[in-house]
Design a protein around this motif. Structure first.
Motif, PDB file in Angstrom:
ATOM      1  N   GLU A 149      59.823 -31.995 -11.095  1.00  0.00           N
ATOM      2  CA  GLU A 149      58.719 -32.865 -11.145  1.00  0.00           C
ATOM      3  C   GLU A 149      57.628 -32.300 -12.315  1.00  0.00           C
ATOM      4  O   GLU A 149      57.294 -31.172 -12.280  1.00  0.00           O
ATOM      5  CB  GLU A 149      58.063 -32.901  -9.735  1.00  0.00           C
ATOM      6  N   PRO A 150      56.897 -33.256 -12.903  1.00  0.00           N
ATOM      7  CA  PRO A 150      55.949 -33.083 -13.838  1.00  0.00           C
ATOM      8  C   PRO A 150      54.751 -32.833 -13.000  1.00  0.00           C
ATOM      9  O   PRO A 150      54.506 -33.055 -11.890  1.00  0.00           O
ATOM     10  CB  PRO A 150      55.950 -34.426 -14.579  1.00  0.00           C
ATOM     11  N   ARG A 151      54.015 -31.914 -13.962  1.00  0.00           N
ATOM     12  CA  ARG A 151      52.382 -31.874 -13.264  1.00  0.00           C
ATOM     13  C   ARG A 151      51.436 -32.327 -14.303  1.00  0.00           C
ATOM     14  O   ARG A 151      51.855 -32.983 -15.370  1.00  0.00           O
ATOM     15  CB  ARG A 151      52.492 -30.219 -13.441  1.00  0.00           C
ATOM     16  N   THR A 152      50.408 -32.432 -13.429  1.00  0.00           N
ATOM     17  CA  THR A 152      49.183 -33.255 -14.598  1.00  0.00           C
ATOM     18  C   THR A 152      48.068 -32.348 -14.932  1.00  0.00           C
ATOM     19  O   THR A 152      47.698 -31.325 -14.182  1.00  0.00           O
ATOM     20  CB  THR A 152      48.694 -34.227 -13.453  1.00  0.00           C
ATOM     21  N   TYR A 153      47.885 -32.363 -16.425  1.00  0.00           N
ATOM     22  CA  TYR A 153      46.939 -31.415 -17.071  1.00  0.00           C
ATOM     23  C   TYR A 153      45.935 -32.273 -17.607  1.00  0.00           C
ATOM     24  O   TYR A 153      46.242 -33.308 -18.106  1.00  0.00           O
ATOM     25  CB  TYR A 153      47.630 -30.396 -18.024  1.00  0.00           C
ATOM     26  N   THR A 154      44.674 -31.640 -17.773  1.00  0.00           N
ATOM     27  CA  THR A 154      43.727 -32.260 -18.697  1.00  0.00           C
ATOM     28  C   THR A 154      43.626 -31.376 -19.686  1.00  0.00           C
ATOM     29  O   THR A 154      43.322 -30.111 -19.378  1.00  0.00           O
ATOM     30  CB  THR A 154      42.367 -32.595 -17.970  1.00  0.00           C
ATOM     31  N   VAL A 155      43.629 -31.558 -20.982  1.00  0.00           N
ATOM     32  CA  VAL A 155      43.694 -30.656 -22.069  1.00  0.00           C
ATOM     33  C   VAL A 155      42.710 -31.233 -23.259  1.00  0.00           C
ATOM     34  O   VAL A 155      42.692 -32.404 -23.450  1.00  0.00           O
ATOM     35  CB  VAL A 155      45.417 -30.473 -22.553  1.00  0.00           C
ATOM     36  N   ASP A 156      42.628 -29.924 -23.948  1.00  0.00           N
ATOM     37  CA  ASP A 156      41.668 -30.367 -25.090  1.00  0.00           C
ATOM     38  C   ASP A 156      42.460 -29.946 -26.434  1.00  0.00           C
ATOM     39  O   ASP A 156      42.710 -29.025 -26.767  1.00  0.00           O
ATOM     40  CB  ASP A 156      40.397 -29.389 -25.129  1.00  0.00           C
ATOM     41  N   PRO A 157      43.016 -30.984 -27.372  1.00  0.00           N
ATOM     42  CA  PRO A 157      43.923 -30.865 -28.289  1.00  0.00           C
ATOM     43  C   PRO A 157      43.144 -30.305 -29.653  1.00  0.00           C
ATOM     44  O   PRO A 157      42.246 -30.617 -29.851  1.00  0.00           O
ATOM     45  CB  PRO A 157      44.447 -32.404 -28.459  1.00  0.00           C
ATOM     46  N   TYR A 158      44.057 -29.341 -30.326  1.00  0.00           N
ATOM     47  CA  TYR A 158      43.811 -28.955 -31.586  1.00  0.00           C
ATOM     48  C   TYR A 158      44.382 -29.732 -32.608  1.00  0.00           C
ATOM     49  O   TYR A 158      44.367 -29.991 -33.856  1.00  0.00           O
ATOM     50  CB  TYR A 158      44.173 -27.351 -31.607  1.00  0.00           C
ATOM     51  N   GLY A 159      45.818 -29.894 -32.322  1.00  0.00           N
ATOM     52  CA  GLY A 159      46.525 -30.502 -33.301  1.00  0.00           C
ATOM     53  C   GLY A 159      48.197 -30.555 -32.905  1.00  0.00           C
ATOM     54  O   GLY A 159      48.605 -30.178 -31.876  1.00  0.00           O
ATOM     55  N   LEU A 160      49.010 -31.180 -33.799  1.00  0.00           N
ATOM     56  CA  LEU A 160      50.481 -31.027 -33.580  1.00  0.00           C
ATOM     57  C   LEU A 160      51.152 -30.183 -34.510  1.00  0.00           C
ATOM     58  O   LEU A 160      50.547 -30.202 -35.604  1.00  0.00           O
ATOM     59  CB  LEU A 160      50.936 -32.631 -33.755  1.00  0.00           C
ATOM     60  N   VAL A 161      52.134 -29.571 -34.159  1.00  0.00           N
ATOM     61  CA  VAL A 161      52.884 -28.578 -34.977  1.00  0.00           C
ATOM     62  C   VAL A 161      54.424 -28.841 -34.734  1.00  0.00           C
ATOM     63  O   VAL A 161      54.784 -29.150 -33.617  1.00  0.00           O
ATOM     64  CB  VAL A 161      52.737 -27.226 -34.563  1.00  0.00           C
ATOM     65  N   ALA A 162      55.201 -29.020 -35.916  1.00  0.00           N
ATOM     66  CA  ALA A 162      56.579 -29.080 -35.925  1.00  0.00           C
ATOM     67  C   ALA A 162      57.139 -27.914 -36.187  1.00  0.00           C
ATOM     68  O   ALA A 162      56.955 -27.359 -37.387  1.00  0.00           O
ATOM     69  CB  ALA A 162      56.986 -30.036 -37.065  1.00  0.00           C
ATOM     70  N   LYS A 163      57.997 -27.156 -35.164  1.00  0.00           N
ATOM     71  CA  LYS A 163      58.489 -25.882 -35.465  1.00  0.00           C
ATOM     72  C   LYS A 163      60.172 -26.231 -35.031  1.00  0.00           C
ATOM     73  O   LYS A 163      60.569 -26.283 -34.147  1.00  0.00           O
ATOM     74  CB  LYS A 163      57.918 -25.158 -34.228  1.00  0.00           C
ATOM     75  N   ALA A 164      60.931 -26.067 -36.432  1.00  0.00           N
ATOM     76  CA  ALA A 164      62.352 -25.951 -36.256  1.00  0.00           C
ATOM     77  C   ALA A 164      62.860 -27.205 -35.559  1.00  0.00           C
ATOM     78  O   ALA A 164      63.724 -27.278 -34.909  1.00  0.00           O
ATOM     79  CB  ALA A 164      62.941 -24.841 -35.475  1.00  0.00           C
ATOM     80  N   GLY A 165      62.285 -28.425 -36.107  1.00  0.00           N
ATOM     81  CA  GLY A 165      62.639 -29.733 -35.581  1.00  0.00           C
ATOM     82  C   GLY A 165      62.110 -30.089 -34.193  1.00  0.00           C
ATOM     83  O   GLY A 165      62.269 -31.180 -33.647  1.00  0.00           O
ATOM     84  N   VAL A 166      61.181 -29.213 -33.764  1.00  0.00           N
ATOM     85  CA  VAL A 166      60.541 -29.581 -32.199  1.00  0.00           C
ATOM     86  C   VAL A 166      58.971 -29.687 -32.369  1.00  0.00           C
ATOM     87  O   VAL A 166      58.464 -29.045 -33.101  1.00  0.00           O
ATOM     88  CB  VAL A 166      60.810 -28.608 -31.298  1.00  0.00           C
ATOM     89  N   TRP A 167      58.591 -30.873 -31.953  1.00  0.00           N
ATOM     90  CA  TRP A 167      57.192 -30.929 -32.152  1.00  0.00           C
ATOM     91  C   TRP A 167      56.436 -30.488 -30.661  1.00  0.00           C
ATOM     92  O   TRP A 167      56.941 -30.557 -29.715  1.00  0.00           O
ATOM     93  CB  TRP A 167      56.802 -32.712 -32.031  1.00  0.00           C
ATOM     94  N   TYR A 168      55.349 -29.627 -31.160  1.00  0.00           N
ATOM     95  CA  TYR A 168      54.477 -29.253 -29.981  1.00  0.00           C
ATOM     96  C   TYR A 168      52.925 -29.669 -30.084  1.00  0.00           C
ATOM     97  O   TYR A 168      52.506 -29.885 -31.209  1.00  0.00           O
ATOM     98  CB  TYR A 168      54.430 -27.612 -30.061  1.00  0.00           C
TER      99      TYR A 168
END
Length: 326
Positions: free
Chosen positions: A165-184
């Protein structure tokens, strides 16, 4: 070389507008005095650049001034055309824009460099994805991008590895990073740096609240911290998901602080709260025996089995013959 530095200053001013002298000095790794000498050299060569001193001052080009970039070297021209195929730009919806940008760059290149750049684009290919990674789930980065560029908070429903089951989070983003074909997604949660795999985000909603980033902290800084945490973790380590009775949460956080990789998710109402820990070896999960029935391992199965073995050993010890009195 000074000519390269002058071109770099010119490009920075064209793209950024007014830039403080100390920032230019930091970016180009020279002194502020050298920057002011370079500005004088640009002005003497006909570039309409001026400096304003004071707290809100900086160096700026005259409004409306633009220049074509024709000072690229052969190696710089070739470097621009060695780009990742499909992955990153496609995920961001920028494939068409990339092709258009490269055509414009090709047209602006000095004529002697164009053949080498064209051959490079046909002979060198960078594919950032790993072999045999299996089918990749489609990733919708649109809402994540909006949060990053609009500086807004995000509400995520996120499924962790090993959890149904997924969880719910409230977050403060800095940005997106692509690492070895995977986005974070790189973000803060409750002021602590966190890493979220984009393909595990089940839903994302942009909030009206402005983002609350830590002062002076940039995406590259947070990524470096998170990257080192992952890379420096022992290879034979094990990640464990547990649930804790809420009345024992304070004690648990004090005793297991060194192992916690994710703060307990406490809504203030549930009897149980969930947390994630990391141990260097499987046997180390026996630490959790100290919490008796106040902590339960949810995942992985081998951690549960290890704790059961430990309980069996303790039971066998105490069911044996009682030691003789002295």
């Amino acid at each position: 070389m000074k000519s390269d530095r002058l071109l770099s200053i010119l490009l920075l001013l064209q793209t950024r507008g007014r830039v403080p002298a100390h920032e230019l000095a930091d970016r180009l790794e020279v002194s502020v005095r050298t920057i002011y000498r370079d500005i004088e050299a640009l002005s003497a060569s006909g570039v309409p650049v001026y400096a304003e001193r004071g707290r809100h001052g900086g160096i700026e080009l005259l409004a409306g001034f633009r220049t074509d970039v024709t000072g690229l070297t052969a190696d710089e021209s070739r470097a621009l055309f060695i780009l990742a195929a499909q992955g990153a730009h496609a995920a961001l919806g920028l494939d068409a824009a990339l092709g258009s940008a490269l055509r414009k760059v090709m047209a602006a290149l000095p004529a002697p460099h164009r053949p080498a750049a064209e051959v490079t684009s046909r002979r060198i290919l960078v594919d950032a994805t790993r072999w045999r990674t299996g089918p990749q789930q489609a990733v919708d980065l649109e809402v994540l991008q909006d949060a990053v560029f609009l500086d807004r908070r995000l509400r995520l429903r996120y499924r962790h590895s090993g959890e149904r089951e997924p969880r719910t989070y409230t977050v403060d983003p800095y940005g997106l990073v692509a690492k070895a074909g995977v986005w974070y997604l790189v973000a803060d949660r409750r002021g602590a740096p966190r890493l979220f795999r984009a393909d595990r985000v089940r839903s994302a909603r942009l909030l009206d609240d402005p983002v609350r980033r830590r002062a002076g902290v940039e995406l590259a800084d947070v990524w470096e911290v998170l990257r080192r945490q992952v890379e420096e973790r022992p290879e034979d380590g094990i990640d464990v998901t547990v649930r804790i009775r809420r009345e024992r949460l304070d004690m648990f956080q004090r005793m297991a602080a060194a192992q916690l990789t994710e703060l307990p998710d406490d809504d203030g109402e549930s009897e149980w709260v969930t947390a994630r820990l990391s141990y260097p070896v499987l046997r180390a999960v026996r630490q959790l025996l100290a919490f008796s029935d106040q902590v339960q391992i949810l995942d992985p199965p081998e951690a549960r089995a290890e704790l059961l073995r430990a309980v069996g050993s303790v039971t066998a010890l105490y069911q044996g013959d009682a030691p003789s009195g002295g």
